[in-house]
Design an enzyme around this catalytic site. Sequence first.
Site, mmCIF file in Angstrom:
data_model
loop_
_atom_site.group_PDB
_atom_site.id
_atom_site.type_symbol
_atom_site.label_atom_id
_atom_site.label_comp_id
_atom_site.label_asym_id
_atom_site.label_seq_id
_atom_site.Cartn_x
_atom_site.Cartn_y
_atom_site.Cartn_z
ATOM 1 N N SER A 156 90.965 108.954 44.593
ATOM 2 C CA SER A 156 89.749 108.261 44.773
ATOM 3 C C SER A 156 89.914 107.263 43.517
ATOM 4 C CB SER A 156 88.554 109.700 43.626
ATOM 5 O OG SER A 156 87.391 108.523 43.970
ATOM 6 N N TYR A 183 84.583 100.368 50.545
ATOM 7 C CA TYR A 183 85.623 101.122 49.604
ATOM 8 C C TYR A 183 85.571 102.003 48.948
ATOM 9 C CZ TYR A 183 89.865 101.608 46.267
ATOM 10 O OH TYR A 183 91.150 102.623 46.638
ATOM 11 N N LYS A 187 85.521 106.212 48.281
ATOM 12 C CA LYS A 187 86.361 106.919 47.621
ATOM 13 C C LYS A 187 85.605 108.051 47.128
ATOM 14 C CE LYS A 187 89.771 105.473 48.214
ATOM 15 N NZ LYS A 187 91.098 106.585 47.959
#
Length: 318
Positions: A156, A183, A187
């Site tokens: 992550s 993003y 994650k």
Amino acid sequence: MSEFGFSSTADEVLEGKDLTGKTAFITGGYSGLGKETARAMAAKGAHVIVAGRDIEKANTAAEEIRSEVEGAHIETILCDLGSLEAVRACGEEAQQRFDKIDLLINNAGVMACPKGETSDGFEMQFGTNHLGHFVLTKHLLPLVEKGEDARIINLSSRGHHLDTVHLDDPNYEHREYEKWPAYGQSKTANILFSVGLANRFGHKGITALALHPGGIMTNLGRHMTEEDLTWMRKRMEDNAKDGGEGLKTIPQGAATTCFAATEPSLQGHGGQYLEDCHVAEVDDESSSGGVRSYALDPKTADDLWALSERLVGETFSN
Ligand SMILES: NC(=O)c1ccc[n+]([C@@H]2O[C@H](COP(=O)([O-])OP(=O)(O)OC[C@H]3O[C@@H](n4cnc5c(N)ncnc54)[C@H](OP(=O)(O)O)[C@@H]3O)[C@@H](O)[C@H]2O)c1
């Protein structure tokens, strides 16, 4: 608390450990953190499978590792996470070629790319970073179930602080695309996926963990503009004021992956998020560390699991 921390390297974390007999499957294994993880694990005797979307790059990386590590047992496999058809083909090939996987390292990732879609029409970062690994893990699970002290490690990022998962619009169909929150969403999904895996497969002896490797200069930054770099520098300055320690080298960046994959005390304690070679505290404020509570929420993890199964048209059997 472990003896390792921010500055520890992959080799230091693995020192004194023997990975002979272990098979490690590493996505995005031909560059950056994945390649260093592959090298460090091969140096400790692991059978390493470098998975990548460009088989020539994978073969070149394998050759380079063999030239550094005498007797390295490395193989390569084609795995494009941006196409579910390709992911399924990779899973099928892996089942034919390999007996088991002890360490599945879901490391590949794309960051802050311009708006784009995977072959299946998913937003590129959610589709590649989460859904691609979701389907790959499902197809590799029969091999992972044969592993000893089997672990699934999902790379992550502290970028998960940037956003939660928008279960009502994961693919940005009803809101304007923003590359950094996208993003962050992907994650956060990597952490929630680890929670979901731990809840479903922990009883089968599989330990699933997520982690932030640190901030490291790699090809991951390929889509960053001057403006992004200025923003990133500012974030790092703010982090430093908040107690953060700046950038890591690539060997330092691969350390938390190696720690999560091999630390004995983590066995059976899946569903956690690590940074700097320790389990991170839940923190909904700090910009310099910790895991957001929304990323560990079991209900959200279940909802994301159901959504992911629906989007990819496949279910895990457990
Ligand atoms: N570096 C950091 O500061 C940092 C910080 C936090 C988290 N992370 C995470 O760490 C992981 C590794 O990143 P890195 O820094 O080592 O970056 P990297 O060197 O760019 O490695 C990422 C790898 O993912 C692969 N990849 C991208 N799209 C793919 C796809 N569709 N199918 C298969 N593979 C694909 C890339 O292959 P190509 O080269 O062919 O695109 C590359 O091998 C990522 O998950 C990232 O989010 C990194």
